[in-house]
Write an enzyme that holds these catalytic residues in place. Structure first.
Site, PDB file in Angstrom:
ATOM      1  N   ASP A   1       0.826  -1.219   0.000  1.00 20.54           N
ATOM      2  CA  ASP A   1       0.000   0.000   0.000  1.00 20.54           C
ATOM      3  C   ASP A   1       0.857   1.264   0.000  1.00 20.54           C
ATOM      4  OD1 ASP A   1       0.811  -0.701   2.650  1.00 20.54           O
ATOM      5  OD2 ASP A   1      -0.697   0.676   3.467  1.00 20.54           O
TER       6      ASP A   1
ATOM      7  N   GLU B   1      12.010  -1.738   3.249  1.00 18.33           N
ATOM      8  CA  GLU B   1      11.711  -0.307   3.312  1.00 18.33           C
ATOM      9  C   GLU B   1      12.932   0.474   2.816  1.00 18.33           C
ATOM     10  OE1 GLU B   1       9.185   1.631   4.306  1.00 18.33           O
ATOM     11  OE2 GLU B   1       7.842   0.393   5.546  1.00 18.33           O
TER      12      GLU B   1
ATOM     13  N   ASP C   1       8.651   4.367  -1.342  1.00 19.75           N
ATOM     14  CA  ASP C   1       8.033   3.734  -0.160  1.00 19.75           C
ATOM     15  C   ASP C   1       6.806   2.956  -0.575  1.00 19.75           C
ATOM     16  OD1 ASP C   1       7.215   3.060   2.375  1.00 19.75           O
ATOM     17  OD2 ASP C   1       6.563   5.064   2.918  1.00 19.75           O
TER      18      ASP C   1
ATOM     19  N   GLU D   1      -0.056  -0.925   5.741  1.00 22.22           N
ATOM     20  CA  GLU D   1       1.072  -0.484   6.563  1.00 22.22           C
ATOM     21  C   GLU D   1       1.034   1.005   6.849  1.00 22.22           C
ATOM     22  OE1 GLU D   1       5.138   0.861   7.672  1.00 22.22           O
ATOM     23  OE2 GLU D   1       3.972   1.508   5.928  1.00 22.22           O
ATOM     24  N   GLU D   2       0.432   1.782   5.931  1.00 19.46           N
ATOM     25  CA  GLU D   2       0.517   3.249   6.038  1.00 19.46           C
ATOM     26  C   GLU D   2      -0.581   3.853   6.909  1.00 19.46           C
ATOM     27  OE1 GLU D   2       3.025   4.773   5.213  1.00 19.46           O
ATOM     28  OE2 GLU D   2       3.952   3.970   3.405  1.00 19.46           O
TER      29      GLU D   2
ATOM     30  N   HIS E   1       6.484   9.606   1.255  1.00 24.96           N
ATOM     31  CA  HIS E   1       5.280  10.412   1.576  1.00 24.96           C
ATOM     32  C   HIS E   1       5.384  11.837   1.045  1.00 24.96           C
ATOM     33  CE1 HIS E   1       4.349   7.660   5.310  1.00 24.96           C
ATOM     34  NE2 HIS E   1       4.805   6.997   4.270  1.00 24.96           N
TER      35      HIS E   1
END
Lengths: 352, 352
Positions: free
Chosen positions: A71, A154, A95, A125-126, A328
């Protein structure tokens, strides 16, 4: 269009970026990943929700878990992917669809790894931890995560970051007695009563601890403070929120006891806690991996999903393409050199 | 229906309560007060907005200012008035139409007071200070407020509360450097930096000062504290708001200097300030008034409009019917015994 695993890591990363997969909307990408891996006869595939687990079962002496989440955070004008020179841009490129692309290629093409491998592609996960597919698996199917070492792909700028620190938040609350500030001697000021709490924070000497040759540096910080009723009232309550980042040799219980000692005499309420993860660098498999990657192994300070393996007793490291500073961000991107390097390093380590 | 001043103080208080006069809506009550007083040939009437000033001009050696505000807070199920046994209930009965009724009767009927009197009936007391009719007069027509003593007829339970303390608010701000709390040594924690500020507040010994035989007790209190960016961020700013209540022998400048000394080394921003008022009990007129009223004279700790007279150099006291604890309450009321006692005490003092 099905995912093509007979391609290079840059093309595959771009293809993954181009499948929208914001958290809670991972059906399509999970279906595509499952379909692409299902043709590989050397893998045993299991699916739990939108989490895909693919395992080799070669009876090797060691098993490594290689994990990545599918995700992304919401798009920010950075969908779909865009290749410019040596940089692949786009939502999730850093990411962590670059890491997922590496793992998918390894799963498909390293058919006889010298270590058994469990590939885990997970969802959620986010967002809030209750949705985390890896966490769900750790609770409901820990057998699927069994192994000697876990590598979470990651972004680490293609360097090894080993283990991670734990994190704990607590509120320290003082009470007093309300009064009009014009007659303050009738009351007792809860904000003033925080003075020794801040004093202990200011004079706190954080521990530095060596684990497997890495220095983990702890920290205890006020991250919030509040109090006050009105401009003419002696307040009867004040709260300081502290965040304790602790080295992975402490359990959460140890960390909690430590906070109780530091703030002895004050009411302390635990509000949030997550364990650290041991780096496991003394293990042969991890040491071999570090030697293959080369460069300096760094301790991981920020908390990451590697800690999900702690409860299963599996040492874990972070290793993946992309500079985590761009995760992000609208200008999220990954250097294609790192995609290629991480892919070849992992392939070599699994093959020799 | 015009206001009838040929009546007793209880009936007049009830009539005033029954004229709705929430702040910013004082036209009607100001018109009624002006009309009722205009028939008294011994008074010189002036009007500024909705503030009515009525003066005797008998050439007496002393002049006393008797003041009361005409406005009320919003109704709270307590309009109109209701007389039950010995208690008059209703919005403004306590704060402060009882005091206004006393002043109106004195103005109408004590035609040859031994001290010249300036009666001031003003608007806008219950809202932001910019609307305060007494404050406007002090700035634009200080000549109308000239005198040797001021009596503000706010509720004091029919006892004398002399002068008032000043009040000052200031923000003390610390700064630091933001960092992720997992790498807190990269930053500098502004909340921790508040520790010496709270320490100084906790160990502060407030002054007690004797003025005209009254003991004023100061106070320095944190009334608010805030800081924090997020649960994982070392904060770069924190603020504590303090309220200093100071005895009326300090000017606002003195009080400000004192705060700067107490918090030396920290950034201090003044946000709000109002001077105290001297009790003036050593003046013959005030002493005579205190003797007439009898009972214990108390220092006033809370800030009141008596301080409006400070800038004009006029000592001022609070004296009026009603328990101030019931001001602004749904069950606001005034004992009719206090209405009568305050009226007869004031009438006697003006006549002898």
């Amino acid at each position: 269009m099905p995912l093509d695993l007979n391609t290079d890591v840059v093309t595959l990363t771009a293809a993954l970026v181009d499948i929208a997969s914001e958290s809670l909307d991972e059906q399509q990408i999970a279906d595509d990943v499952e379909a692409a891996l299902s043709t590989a006869s050397h893998l045993k595939i299991e699916r739990e929700g939108h989490t895909i687990v693919a395992r080799t079962e070669l009876g090797r002496a060691e098993r490594v878990v290689i994990a990545g989440h599918l995700d992304t955070v919401p798009a920010n004008g950075n969908f779909p992917s865009r290749l410019e020179g040596e940089i692949l841009h786009g939502l999730g490129s850093c990411d962590m669809k670059g890491g997922v692309a590496v793992a998918l290629l390894l799963a498909a093409h390293v058919t006889e790894p010298v270590r058994d491998v469990t590939y885990v592609f997970y969802d959620g996960e986010e967002i809030a931890s209750e949705f985390n597919g890896l966490g769900k698996l750790a609770r409901t199917r820990p057998d699927l995560l069994a192994g000697d070492l876990a590598i979470l792909m990651e972004p680490t700028d293609a360097g090894i970051e080993a283990g991670c620190q734990g994190t704990m938040r607590a509120d320290i609350r003082t009470t007093g007695e309300r009064a009009h500030s014009a007659r303050s001697w009738m009351g007792s000021n809860a904000i003033h009563a925080l003075s020794p709490v801040l004093d202990r924070l200011m004079t706190y000497v954080p521990r530095e601890v060596d684990i497997d040759g890495l220095t983990y540096r702890e920290g205890l910080n006020a991250v919030g403070i509040s109090g006050g009723v009105a401009g003419n009232v002696v307040p009867d309550e004040a709260i300081v929120t502290v965040n304790f980042r602790f080295a992975p040799d402490r359990t959460e219980d140890d960390a909690h006891r430590h906070l109780q000692e530091v703030f002895e005499g004050f009411g302390l309420t635990l509000t949030d806690s997550a364990p650290g993860a041991m780096p496991g660098l003394s293990q042969p498999s991890t040491a071999a991996f570090a030697a293959t990657v080369g460069g300096e192994v760094k301790p991981k300070f920020g908390w990451t999903d590697v800690a999900q393996f702690t409860v299963l007793g599996i040492p874990a490291i972070n290793y993946g393409p992309g500079d985590p500073m761009f995760a992000h961000k609208a200008d999220e991107h990954v250097p294609i050199e790192q995609l290629r390097r991480v892919h070849s390093t992992m392939a070599a380590w699994l093959s020799a």
